[in-house]
Write a protein that holds these residues in place. Structure first.
Motif, PDB file in Angstrom:
ATOM      1  N   GLY A   1       0.785  -1.229   0.000  1.00  0.00           N
ATOM      2  CA  GLY A   1       0.000   0.000   0.000  1.00  0.00           C
ATOM      3  C   GLY A   1       0.811   1.269   0.000  1.00  0.00           C
ATOM      4  N   ALA A   2       0.463   2.193   0.896  1.00  0.00           N
ATOM      5  CA  ALA A   2       1.114   3.502   0.960  1.00  0.00           C
ATOM      6  C   ALA A   2       2.592   3.379   1.298  1.00  0.00           C
ATOM      7  CB  ALA A   2       0.404   4.392   1.971  1.00  0.00           C
ATOM      8  N   GLY A   3       2.998   2.238   1.847  1.00  0.00           N
ATOM      9  CA  GLY A   3       4.399   2.012   2.149  1.00  0.00           C
ATOM     10  C   GLY A   3       5.270   1.944   0.905  1.00  0.00           C
ATOM     11  N   LEU A   4       4.646   1.996  -0.256  1.00  0.00           N
ATOM     12  CA  LEU A   4       5.373   1.945  -1.521  1.00  0.00           C
ATOM     13  C   LEU A   4       6.033   3.283  -1.860  1.00  0.00           C
ATOM     14  CD1 LEU A   4       5.868  -0.008  -3.925  1.00  0.00           C
ATOM     15  CD2 LEU A   4       3.803   0.904  -4.954  1.00  0.00           C
ATOM     16  N   ALA A   5       5.601   4.357  -1.241  1.00  0.00           N
ATOM     17  CA  ALA A   5       6.119   5.697  -1.554  1.00  0.00           C
ATOM     18  C   ALA A   5       7.644   5.781  -1.508  1.00  0.00           C
ATOM     19  CB  ALA A   5       5.479   6.741  -0.651  1.00  0.00           C
ATOM     20  N   PRO A   6       8.303   5.269  -0.471  1.00  0.00           N
ATOM     21  CA  PRO A   6       9.771   5.353  -0.453  1.00  0.00           C
ATOM     22  C   PRO A   6      10.425   4.576  -1.601  1.00  0.00           C
ATOM     23  CG  PRO A   6       8.941   4.852   1.742  1.00  0.00           C
ATOM     24  CD  PRO A   6       7.785   4.750   0.794  1.00  0.00           C
ATOM     25  N   ASP A   7       9.796   3.488  -2.035  1.00  0.00           N
ATOM     26  CA  ASP A   7      10.327   2.726  -3.169  1.00  0.00           C
ATOM     27  C   ASP A   7      10.231   3.533  -4.457  1.00  0.00           C
ATOM     28  OD1 ASP A   7      11.120   0.004  -2.152  1.00  0.00           O
ATOM     29  OD2 ASP A   7       9.076   0.102  -1.397  1.00  0.00           O
ATOM     30  N   VAL A   8       9.117   4.220  -4.642  1.00  0.00           N
ATOM     31  CA  VAL A   8       8.960   5.075  -5.828  1.00  0.00           C
ATOM     32  C   VAL A   8      10.020   6.172  -5.788  1.00  0.00           C
ATOM     33  CG1 VAL A   8       7.431   6.684  -7.041  1.00  0.00           C
ATOM     34  CG2 VAL A   8       6.483   4.593  -6.023  1.00  0.00           C
ATOM     35  N   ASP A   9      10.182   6.799  -4.632  1.00  0.00           N
ATOM     36  CA  ASP A   9      11.169   7.872  -4.492  1.00  0.00           C
ATOM     37  C   ASP A   9      12.581   7.374  -4.781  1.00  0.00           C
ATOM     38  OD1 ASP A   9       9.084   9.535  -3.788  1.00  0.00           O
ATOM     39  OD2 ASP A   9       9.459   9.362  -1.632  1.00  0.00           O
ATOM     40  N   LEU A  10      12.900   6.172  -4.319  1.00  0.00           N
ATOM     41  CA  LEU A  10      14.231   5.619  -4.548  1.00  0.00           C
ATOM     42  C   LEU A  10      14.472   5.334  -6.030  1.00  0.00           C
ATOM     43  CD1 LEU A  10      16.870   4.817  -3.221  1.00  0.00           C
ATOM     44  CD2 LEU A  10      15.923   2.549  -2.849  1.00  0.00           C
ATOM     45  N   LEU A  11      13.440   4.879  -6.737  1.00  0.00           N
ATOM     46  CA  LEU A  11      13.578   4.649  -8.178  1.00  0.00           C
ATOM     47  C   LEU A  11      13.872   5.964  -8.906  1.00  0.00           C
ATOM     48  CD1 LEU A  11      10.685   2.093  -8.727  1.00  0.00           C
ATOM     49  CD2 LEU A  11      13.149   1.615  -8.839  1.00  0.00           C
ATOM     50  N   VAL A  12      13.266   7.052  -8.451  1.00  0.00           N
ATOM     51  CA  VAL A  12      13.534   8.376  -9.037  1.00  0.00           C
ATOM     52  C   VAL A  12      14.951   8.814  -8.660  1.00  0.00           C
ATOM     53  CG1 VAL A  12      12.860  10.815  -9.011  1.00  0.00           C
ATOM     54  CG2 VAL A  12      11.095   9.034  -9.115  1.00  0.00           C
ATOM     55  N   GLU A  13      15.301   8.625  -7.403  1.00  0.00           N
ATOM     56  CA  GLU A  13      16.633   8.994  -6.924  1.00  0.00           C
ATOM     57  C   GLU A  13      17.730   8.246  -7.701  1.00  0.00           C
ATOM     58  OE1 GLU A  13      18.787   8.232  -2.735  1.00  0.00           O
ATOM     59  OE2 GLU A  13      16.865   9.280  -2.586  1.00  0.00           O
ATOM     60  N   ARG A  14      17.471   6.997  -8.020  1.00  0.00           N
ATOM     61  CA  ARG A  14      18.438   6.181  -8.774  1.00  0.00           C
ATOM     62  C   ARG A  14      18.376   6.458 -10.274  1.00  0.00           C
ATOM     63  NH1 ARG A  14      17.640   0.025  -7.155  1.00  0.00           N
ATOM     64  NH2 ARG A  14      19.359  -0.185  -8.649  1.00  0.00           N
ATOM     65  N   LYS A  15      17.482   7.351 -10.671  1.00  0.00           N
ATOM     66  CA  LYS A  15      17.289   7.726 -12.077  1.00  0.00           C
ATOM     67  C   LYS A  15      16.859   6.541 -12.944  1.00  0.00           C
ATOM     68  CE  LYS A  15      20.278  11.787 -11.865  1.00  0.00           C
ATOM     69  NZ  LYS A  15      19.578  12.271 -10.750  1.00  0.00           N
ATOM     70  N   LEU A  16      16.085   5.641 -12.336  1.00  0.00           N
ATOM     71  CA  LEU A  16      15.476   4.547 -13.076  1.00  0.00           C
ATOM     72  C   LEU A  16      14.126   4.999 -13.617  1.00  0.00           C
ATOM     73  CD1 LEU A  16      16.423   1.717 -10.583  1.00  0.00           C
ATOM     74  CD2 LEU A  16      17.524   2.255 -12.764  1.00  0.00           C
ATOM     75  N   LEU A  17      13.549   5.968 -12.926  1.00  0.00           N
ATOM     76  CA  LEU A  17      12.349   6.674 -13.367  1.00  0.00           C
ATOM     77  C   LEU A  17      12.674   8.163 -13.311  1.00  0.00           C
ATOM     78  CD1 LEU A  17       9.513   4.906 -11.302  1.00  0.00           C
ATOM     79  CD2 LEU A  17      10.058   4.554 -13.718  1.00  0.00           C
ATOM     80  N   VAL A  18      12.186   8.900 -14.288  1.00  0.00           N
ATOM     81  CA  VAL A  18      12.380  10.357 -14.272  1.00  0.00           C
ATOM     82  C   VAL A  18      11.033  11.028 -14.518  1.00  0.00           C
ATOM     83  CG1 VAL A  18      14.812  10.341 -14.970  1.00  0.00           C
ATOM     84  CG2 VAL A  18      13.039  10.417 -16.721  1.00  0.00           C
ATOM     85  N   PRO A  19      10.770  12.117 -13.774  1.00  0.00           N
ATOM     86  CA  PRO A  19       9.504  12.833 -13.998  1.00  0.00           C
ATOM     87  C   PRO A  19       9.583  13.674 -15.276  1.00  0.00           C
ATOM     88  CG  PRO A  19      10.756  13.841 -12.200  1.00  0.00           C
ATOM     89  CD  PRO A  19      11.535  12.658 -12.671  1.00  0.00           C
ATOM     90  N   ASP A  20       8.466  13.677 -16.023  1.00  0.00           N
ATOM     91  CA  ASP A  20       8.407  14.546 -17.193  1.00  0.00           C
ATOM     92  C   ASP A  20       7.835  15.887 -16.758  1.00  0.00           C
ATOM     93  OD1 ASP A  20       5.621  14.218 -17.027  1.00  0.00           O
ATOM     94  OD2 ASP A  20       5.491  12.920 -18.785  1.00  0.00           O
TER      95      ASP A  20
END
Length: 151
Positions: free
Chosen positions: A73-92
């Motif tokens: 659930g909501a505990g997924l937020a830090p995982d999403v943030d880490l994927l962005v931090e690792r530049k595996l996902l980037v915001p458009d």
């Protein structure tokens, strides 16, 4: 394979214990294999969602899509943030998260790891046995008042 009990004793064993033991063991196995390549299972779920979206996903979409996934659930937020931090996902420009080439490469490696894990865990289990197992578990969930309808 040697089983824990003779059939006459095994049939009297509590399903709750064995489903818990299976979940605990299988989750540790899968998560360990993914950790070995540098990704968590929840991060794999988010990358998988992003790789299959032509327009990317928002942070909120990624989290809400996995609300019921193994109590993450909501505990997924830090995982999403880490994927962005690792530049595996980037915001458009609209804030939608898009998968990068590095993210795609890790997603592919994770997909291969997941497929190998499935083959290993399913060794010696026919599709028919697997299907019967899932149907029996779903029936028991239903009988106990749980919801087995598709997500």
């Amino acid at each position: 394979m040697e089983y824990s009990h003779k059939d006459a004793e095994l049939v009297k064993q509590p399903i709750g214990y064995w489903t818990w033991a299976a979940n605990k063991t299988l989750m540790a196995y899968v998560r360990g294999r993914l950790a070995a390549i540098g990704i968590t299972q929840p991060q794999w779920w988010v990358l998988h969602q992003a790789v299959h979206s032509e327009i990317g996903v928002t942070r909120e979409e990624a989290i809400s899509a996995h609300q019921a996934d193994l109590d993450v659930g909501a505990g997924l937020a830090p995982d999403v943030d880490l994927l962005v931090e690792r530049k595996l996902l980037v915001p458009d420009a609209d804030g939608r998260l898009r998968i990068t080439d590095e993210g795609r490469a890790l997603h592919q490696r994770a997909a291969e790891t997941q497929q190998a894990s499935r083959r290993h865990v399913h060794a010696g289990v026919s599709d028919e046995e697997y299907l019967v197992t899932l149907k029996v578990l779903q029936r028991m969930i239903h009988d106990a008042g749980g919801d087995v309808s598709p997500a």
